[in-house]
Design an enzyme around this catalytic site. Structure first.
Site, PDB file in Angstrom:
ATOM      1  N   ASP A 198       0.703  -1.294  -0.454  1.00  0.00           N
ATOM      2  CA  ASP A 198      -0.123   0.035  -0.236  1.00  0.00           C
ATOM      3  C   ASP A 198       0.716   1.260  -0.225  1.00  0.00           C
ATOM      4  OD1 ASP A 198      -2.620   0.953   0.586  1.00  0.00           O
ATOM      5  OD2 ASP A 198      -3.391  -1.227   1.095  1.00  0.00           O
TER       6      ASP A 198
ATOM      7  N   ASP B  72      -2.971   4.486  -2.829  1.00  0.00           N
ATOM      8  CA  ASP B  72      -4.588   5.173  -1.938  1.00  0.00           C
ATOM      9  C   ASP B  72      -4.481   6.605  -2.158  1.00  0.00           C
ATOM     10  OD1 ASP B  72      -5.637   4.905   0.426  1.00  0.00           O
ATOM     11  OD2 ASP B  72      -4.621   6.699   1.100  1.00  0.00           O
TER      12      ASP B  72
ATOM     13  N   GLU C 264      -6.955   4.122  -6.453  1.00  0.00           N
ATOM     14  CA  GLU C 264      -7.676   4.171  -5.371  1.00  0.00           C
ATOM     15  C   GLU C 264      -8.286   5.526  -6.485  1.00  0.00           C
ATOM     16  OE1 GLU C 264      -9.421   3.709  -0.880  1.00  0.00           O
ATOM     17  OE2 GLU C 264      -8.163   5.326  -1.374  1.00  0.00           O
TER      18      GLU C 264
ATOM     19  N   HIS D 255     -10.897  -3.868   2.332  1.00  0.00           N
ATOM     20  CA  HIS D 255     -10.667  -3.422   3.303  1.00  0.00           C
ATOM     21  C   HIS D 255     -11.750  -2.611   3.986  1.00  0.00           C
ATOM     22  CE1 HIS D 255      -8.101  -1.223   2.195  1.00  0.00           C
ATOM     23  NE2 HIS D 255      -7.703  -0.342   2.738  1.00  0.00           N
ATOM     24  N   ASP D 256     -11.956  -1.892   3.766  1.00  0.00           N
ATOM     25  CA  ASP D 256     -13.375  -0.647   2.933  1.00  0.00           C
ATOM     26  C   ASP D 256     -14.594  -0.557   2.649  1.00  0.00           C
ATOM     27  OD1 ASP D 256     -11.231   1.260   4.080  1.00  0.00           O
ATOM     28  OD2 ASP D 256     -10.897   1.953   1.854  1.00  0.00           O
TER      29      ASP D 256
END
Length: 588
Positions: A102, A209, A266, A343-344
């Site tokens: 990440d 991210d 993202e 994960h979100d």
């Protein structure tokens, strides 16, 4: 039919996402760790995936589960060490698994040495590495933040610093101050510390991210008032896709090019196809692909994400969302990422299928596997998705929710309503449906204590109550399990990559609110995916849609296929071979 062999590895790949805290605990402290990941690499390899993406494992005070990094070049001690990470990279490469990390570079932790210097004084050389602004004042003299923007985790995006008498910007938590990308020295430090440090150790790429937040509208105008109950307003259109964002992403891409590394960015709050294509067009040399959120945000609250109820969408809405993500591949040099969980996000079976009865849970998990595996782009699989893990039950108390977004939302509702019981129950229902916590529950490995995730008496987050029924050990030897089905679908996806990975997408019968059928086409080769998104038996005349006699049924989620009768949550994949010897994917 063969596909061109000079394509990037990531186009036909399936990438497996790992949330370190919840994957596997190797030392009995109740927290997952890097040695635990290493111990399960053979499971990951057995799925047929090509790479792993590890959520932040860097040094962090864990205000936002590692997305608040205090040192890019160190590892969070409960997870392990840099040596452990080097061993993980080596072990992955020995299994022909690539490694993605990440890349969290919109902000750091407030404990990062850079921010500690920045806030030490207005004259510090790193003061301009973050975004500082003086206060404004109301007519009565009351100090106010520079604008009315709402943070992602509730409240203002501005935090007052008493020492230097200014506000700093934080789009997420106050403990996550935003970096100032307009400063070349800041960018150079990011590239060296957050990127090259790990690229030199052999990683193969990054999940980037919040990739469209780096460039800010430095005028910081007020957002339109859309929430009358709050002084802080959503400002998505003002903080995303800023004036210099593409300059910065191209610069980032140049660093990646030094190592031949790939990226998946993202890209929140960017529904415009032309704007998405700007990021992923090959000629633009920015990102290889991006995560778009039209599908996974389906049914979310308009102003507050969690202000919603289960199944707050129609199948036509899902079709439109899928079309939005798939449409820009045809006739372009862009690429996309395909996913239903991360994960979100909450678990896809709970959101799009049925998690209430074991039979329908397994059926809908398999149906969703067919649905996802048939879509174009690079496929991402979240840990636990391969066994059909589901959301935490509604009976769990709110105290079991650990995520900062969940806790802050629930407390905001409590404050706004003076603790109204009905409002709090609605808040809990919304969280039980789409909270980030559900994708973070510990991985369910077996039916022993704590699902084999940890030997500790208590894990950092509660293990789901259903772990004895849903776990890897139970499903591995079962040819009819969700796990076995996912393995077969990933194998089929590679075998039929020309049409499934690269094929053009078209929805059939868009207005049908029960059945989702889409066509994939690559040259003369064609495939049809047929999906029943309901709990009821549905009847359909497939002959009226395609010449079914020329197609082979290569995947089905039901054990009892009846041509024009679809069982609840049944999925099928039909393929018609062409006569060409080779196919060059569109845009290559």
């Amino acid at each position: 039919m063969p596909v061109a062999t000079d394509l990037p590895w990531w186009k036909e790949a399936c990438i497996y996402q790992i949330y370190p805290a919840s994957f596997k605990d190797s030392n009995g402290d109740g927290i997952g760790d890097i040695p635990g990941i290493i111990s399960k690499l053979d499971h990951i390899k057995s799925l047929g995936v090509d790479a792993i993406w590890i959520c932040p494992m860097f040094a962090s005070p864990q205000c936002d589960m590692g997305y608040d990094i205090s040192d890019y070049e160190a590892v969070y001690p409960p997870y392990g060490t840099v040596d452990d990470m080097e061993r993980l990279i080596t072990e992955c490469h020995a299994r022909s698994l690539r490694v993605l990390l990440d890349l969290v570079i919109n902000h750091t932790s407030h404990l990062h040495a850079w921010f500690q210097e920045s806030r030490s004084s207005k004259n510090n050389p790193k003061r301009d590495w973050y975004i500082w602004r003086p206060p404004t004042y109301a007519t009565d003299g009351q100090r106010r933040p520079p604008n009315n923007w709402r943070a992602a985790f509730e409240g203002s995006v501005w935090e007052w610093d008493e020492h230097t008498q200014e506000y700093y910007l934080h789009y997420f938590a106050p403990e996550q101050p935003d970096l100032n990308w307009d400063n070349p020295a800041t960018r150079a430090a990011i590239y060296e510390s957050a990127m090259r440090f790990w690229l030199r150790k052999g990683i193969d790429g990054f999940r980037v991210d919040t990739a469209n937040l780096y460039s800010k509208n430095t005028q910081f105008p007020n957002a339109a008032v859309t929430d009358l109950l709050s002084p802080w307003q959503p400002a998505f259109e003002l903080f995303c896709n800023g004036p210099r964002i593409h300059e910065y992403i191209r610069e980032l891409n140049q660093v990646l090019g030094e190592f031949g590394a790939m990226t998946v960015g993202e890209l929140p709050c960017t529904p415009d196809v032309a704007k998405v294509l700007k990021y992923v067009s090959e000629k633009e040399r920015q990102l290889n692909m991006v995560f778009q959120f039209e599908i996974v945000e389906l049914g979310s609250g308009i102003i507050d994400r969690y202000n919603t109820v289960p199944r707050n969408w129609e199948l036509t809405h899902l079709k439109a969302a899928v079309q939005q993500v798939q449409c820009f591949l045809a006739g372009t040099d862009g690429w996309t990422a395909t996913f239903l969980e991360n994960h979100d996000q909450a678990r896809s079976v709970s959101r799009f299928g049925c998690d209430e009865t074991p039979g329908l849970r397994a059926s809908s998990a398999k149906m969703l596997a067919i649905f996802l595996a048939g879509l174009s782009g690079t496929l991402f699989l979240h840990q636990g998705q391969e066994i059909g893990m589901v959301n935490a039950p509604i009976t769990w108390p709110i105290s079991e929710y650990k995520d900062i977004a969940s806790i802050n939302y629930y407390n905001a509702v409590k404050n706004q309503t003076n603790g109204d019981a009905a409002a709090l129950q609605r808040a809990k229902v919304g969280l039980q449906h789409i909270a980030r916590d559900h994708g973070r529950l510990p991985m369910q490995w077996d039916s022993t204590f704590n699902a084999g995730f940890t030997e500790a008496v208590q894990s950092w987050m509660r293990v789901h109550d259903n772990y004895a029924d849903i776990n890897v050990e139970r499903q591995n030897p079962d040819a009819g399990s969700v796990l076995s089905f996912w393995k077969s679908m990933l194998r089929l996806r590679k075998e039929q990559a020309d049409v499934l990975v690269y094929g053009d997408f078209r929805i059939i019968d868009e207005s049908n609110e029960n059945i989702f059928i889409y066509e994939k086409k690559a040259g003369d080769k064609c495939a049809y995916v047929v999906l029943n998104f309901t709990r009821e038996v549905r009847h359909i005349d497939l002959h009226s849609i395609f010449d079914i006699g020329q197609f082979k049924l290569i995947a089905q989620s039901s054990d009892h296929v009846s041509l024009n009768r679809l069982d609840p949550f049944e999925g099928r994949l039909y393929v018609k071979e062409d006569n060409n010897e080779a196919y060059v994917p569109n845009g290559i």
